[in-house]
Design an enzyme around this catalytic site. Sequence first.
Site, PDB file in Angstrom:
ATOM      1  N   SER A 119      48.935  67.528  32.347  1.00 20.48           N
ATOM      2  CA  SER A 119      48.185  66.302  32.585  1.00 20.48           C
ATOM      3  C   SER A 119      47.471  65.816  31.332  1.00 20.48           C
ATOM      4  O   SER A 119      47.003  64.690  31.298  1.00 20.48           O
ATOM      5  CB  SER A 119      47.178  66.495  33.716  1.00 20.48           C
ATOM      6  N   HIS A 140      54.987  64.032  35.230  1.00 24.36           N
ATOM      7  CA  HIS A 140      53.611  64.278  35.667  1.00 24.36           C
ATOM      8  C   HIS A 140      53.415  63.775  37.093  1.00 24.36           C
ATOM      9  O   HIS A 140      53.465  62.567  37.350  1.00 24.36           O
ATOM     10  CB  HIS A 140      52.628  63.601  34.705  1.00 24.36           C
ATOM     11  N   GLU A 152      54.616  60.038  36.455  1.00 22.36           N
ATOM     12  CA  GLU A 152      54.679  59.508  35.098  1.00 22.36           C
ATOM     13  C   GLU A 152      55.833  60.227  34.393  1.00 22.36           C
ATOM     14  O   GLU A 152      55.811  61.455  34.274  1.00 22.36           O
ATOM     15  CB  GLU A 152      53.370  59.745  34.356  1.00 22.36           C
ATOM     16  N   ASN A 190      45.505  59.500  33.312  1.00 26.00           N
ATOM     17  CA  ASN A 190      44.324  60.256  32.887  1.00 26.00           C
ATOM     18  C   ASN A 190      43.582  59.620  31.721  1.00 26.00           C
ATOM     19  O   ASN A 190      42.392  59.860  31.529  1.00 26.00           O
ATOM     20  CB  ASN A 190      44.693  61.708  32.575  1.00 26.00           C
TER      21      ASN A 190
HETATM   22  N1  CAA Z   1      53.288  66.255  53.692  1.00 28.03           N
HETATM   23  C1  CAA Z   1      53.545  64.963  53.989  1.00 28.03           C
HETATM   24  N2  CAA Z   1      52.583  64.076  54.332  1.00 28.03           N
HETATM   25  C2  CAA Z   1      51.325  64.526  54.403  1.00 28.03           C
HETATM   26  C3  CAA Z   1      50.989  65.862  54.110  1.00 28.03           C
HETATM   27  C4  CAA Z   1      52.047  66.732  53.739  1.00 28.03           C
HETATM   28  N3  CAA Z   1      51.824  68.013  53.437  1.00 28.03           N
HETATM   29  N4  CAA Z   1      49.661  66.005  54.237  1.00 28.03           N
HETATM   30  C5  CAA Z   1      49.182  64.817  54.584  1.00 28.03           C
HETATM   31  N5  CAA Z   1      50.177  63.920  54.689  1.00 28.03           N
HETATM   32  C6  CAA Z   1      50.064  62.506  55.037  1.00 28.03           C
HETATM   33  C7  CAA Z   1      49.441  62.354  56.418  1.00 28.03           C
HETATM   34  O1  CAA Z   1      50.439  62.435  57.411  1.00 28.03           O
HETATM   35  C8  CAA Z   1      48.797  60.981  56.319  1.00 28.03           C
HETATM   36  O2  CAA Z   1      49.776  59.989  56.525  1.00 28.03           O
HETATM   37  P1  CAA Z   1      49.391  58.587  57.255  1.00 28.03           P
HETATM   38  O3  CAA Z   1      48.383  57.931  56.344  1.00 28.03           O
HETATM   39  O4  CAA Z   1      50.710  57.856  57.326  1.00 28.03           O
HETATM   40  O5  CAA Z   1      48.835  58.985  58.585  1.00 28.03           O
HETATM   41  C9  CAA Z   1      48.377  60.881  54.840  1.00 28.03           C
HETATM   42  O6  CAA Z   1      49.161  61.869  54.140  1.00 28.03           O
HETATM   43  C10 CAA Z   1      46.895  61.202  54.641  1.00 28.03           C
HETATM   44  O7  CAA Z   1      46.643  62.498  55.143  1.00 28.03           O
HETATM   45  P2  CAA Z   1      45.332  62.833  56.021  1.00 28.03           P
HETATM   46  O8  CAA Z   1      45.060  61.704  56.962  1.00 28.03           O
HETATM   47  O9  CAA Z   1      45.488  64.198  56.581  1.00 28.03           O
HETATM   48  O10 CAA Z   1      44.197  62.988  54.938  1.00 28.03           O
HETATM   49  P3  CAA Z   1      43.174  61.955  54.341  1.00 28.03           P
HETATM   50  O11 CAA Z   1      43.182  60.636  55.035  1.00 28.03           O
HETATM   51  O12 CAA Z   1      41.924  62.726  54.224  1.00 28.03           O
HETATM   52  O13 CAA Z   1      43.793  61.692  52.883  1.00 28.03           O
HETATM   53  C11 CAA Z   1      44.376  62.181  50.649  1.00 28.03           C
HETATM   54  C12 CAA Z   1      44.024  62.754  52.005  1.00 28.03           C
HETATM   55  C13 CAA Z   1      45.720  61.436  50.732  1.00 28.03           C
HETATM   56  C14 CAA Z   1      44.524  63.334  49.686  1.00 28.03           C
HETATM   57  C15 CAA Z   1      43.272  61.186  50.215  1.00 28.03           C
HETATM   58  O14 CAA Z   1      42.032  61.841  50.268  1.00 28.03           O
HETATM   59  C16 CAA Z   1      43.493  60.652  48.838  1.00 28.03           C
HETATM   60  O15 CAA Z   1      44.262  59.730  48.601  1.00 28.03           O
HETATM   61  N6  CAA Z   1      42.779  61.239  47.865  1.00 28.03           N
HETATM   62  C17 CAA Z   1      42.894  60.877  46.469  1.00 28.03           C
HETATM   63  C18 CAA Z   1      43.984  61.691  45.872  1.00 28.03           C
HETATM   64  C19 CAA Z   1      44.081  61.472  44.394  1.00 28.03           C
HETATM   65  O16 CAA Z   1      43.407  60.678  43.777  1.00 28.03           O
HETATM   66  N7  CAA Z   1      45.008  62.242  43.776  1.00 28.03           N
HETATM   67  C20 CAA Z   1      45.187  62.212  42.363  1.00 28.03           C
HETATM   68  C21 CAA Z   1      44.348  63.288  41.744  1.00 28.03           C
HETATM   69  S1  CAA Z   1      44.522  63.287  39.991  1.00 28.03           S
HETATM   70  C22 CAA Z   1      45.917  64.182  39.726  1.00 28.03           C
HETATM   71  O17 CAA Z   1      46.511  64.756  40.578  1.00 28.03           O
HETATM   72  C23 CAA Z   1      46.458  64.226  38.352  1.00 28.03           C
HETATM   73  C24 CAA Z   1      45.721  64.852  37.285  1.00 28.03           C
HETATM   74  O18 CAA Z   1      46.348  65.070  36.244  1.00 28.03           O
HETATM   75  C25 CAA Z   1      44.289  65.188  37.316  1.00 28.03           C
END
Ligand code: CAA
Length: 292
Positions: A119, A140, A152, A190
């Site tokens: 990352s 990524h 990415e 990032n």
């Molecule tokens: N497989 C498939 N689908 C899944 C799943 C899995 N294992 N787990 C959850 N889902 C789906 C659910 O079915 C749900 O779908 P719908 O919206 O169609 O109902 C959706 O994902 C959301 O799941 P939840 O309702 O259980 O959970 P939530 O509403 O609390 O959302 C989240 C969880 C999607 C993680 C949300 O909190 C979010 O978008 N968070 C931000 C995530 C983010 O910013 N990620 C990037 C981080 S930075 C990075 O990774 C890179 C780096 O280099 C630092």
Amino acid sequence: MEIEKVGVVGCGLMGSGIAEVAAKANFDVIVREVSDALVEAGRDRIRRSLDRAVEGEKLTEADRDAAWTRLRFSTELSDLSDRHLVIEAIVEDVKAKNELFATLDELCGPETILASNTSSLTITDMAAATGRPDRVVGLHFFSPVPVMKLVEVVRTIVTSDEAFNSAYAFAERLGKKPIVAQDNSGFVVNLLLVPYLLDAIRQLERGIASVEDIDRAMTLGLGHPLGPLALCDFVGIDTVYRISEIMFDEYRESRYAPPPLLKRIVAMGRFGKKTGQGFYDWSGDQPVPLPL
Ligand code: CAA
């Protein structure tokens, strides 16, 4: 070259997600971890995520079972020697990654594309550790990998068009939406996200607002799914710290420098959701902001 056989090195949060989405997309996948215990933990994580996808009606039971048969696990890197693409998702440490790339370069056939899920490190460093820098790319992914659509796809100044296009097509075959980035520390996301997260911690240090209110500002004011401090806990506070150190080292710009409060929280071992505490206590049903 058509990619069919995929290797994933590292089965932590990111590696397990990458292996899962590759298996769901019909690729033959071998995942390598360093010990039997870590293989077991990674296997369980993938299984739980597949089951959750079935519960959420994102996947049928038959497709889950088929994906499961396409996943194999190993503690031997040499088992990845016949792979068309190997994706590295190990610790964010340049020495460890360069050593791994040098070893994969020796083990794998000359056509194998080597990819990193780094990352914040540069792909060029890893490419230079191999005898095939033209076949080294960045892939990524974002956490949680089964949910986040973005990949990415990163090219260096020497990546061949053929290797880059294969990696891009692979990301599309996973059902992801790729973007193209030139190699630089932080790529696109990032480079924007890390200064934002660090500025949220600086706001907290300056007493501008509470943990809860900084996060509420961004969820309710801008519609972000998580506020910046909850996102730090989600990504891992130790990871945010490590990324900011790497980016600061690369750019020598104060916007990437880890704020002292971030260092203090890391020193206390409060790494976020994975350790149960970060900016929030995650032990209950709802996260509770901790006094800092
Ligand atoms: N497989 C498939 N689908 C899944 C799943 C899995 N294992 N787990 C959850 N889902 C789906 C659910 O079915 C749900 O779908 P719908 O919206 O169609 O109902 C959706 O994902 C959301 O799941 P939840 O309702 O259980 O959970 P939530 O509403 O609390 O959302 C989240 C969880 C999607 C993680 C949300 O909190 C979010 O978008 N968070 C931000 C995530 C983010 O910013 N990620 C990037 C981080 S930075 C990075 O990774 C890179 C780096 O280099 C630092």
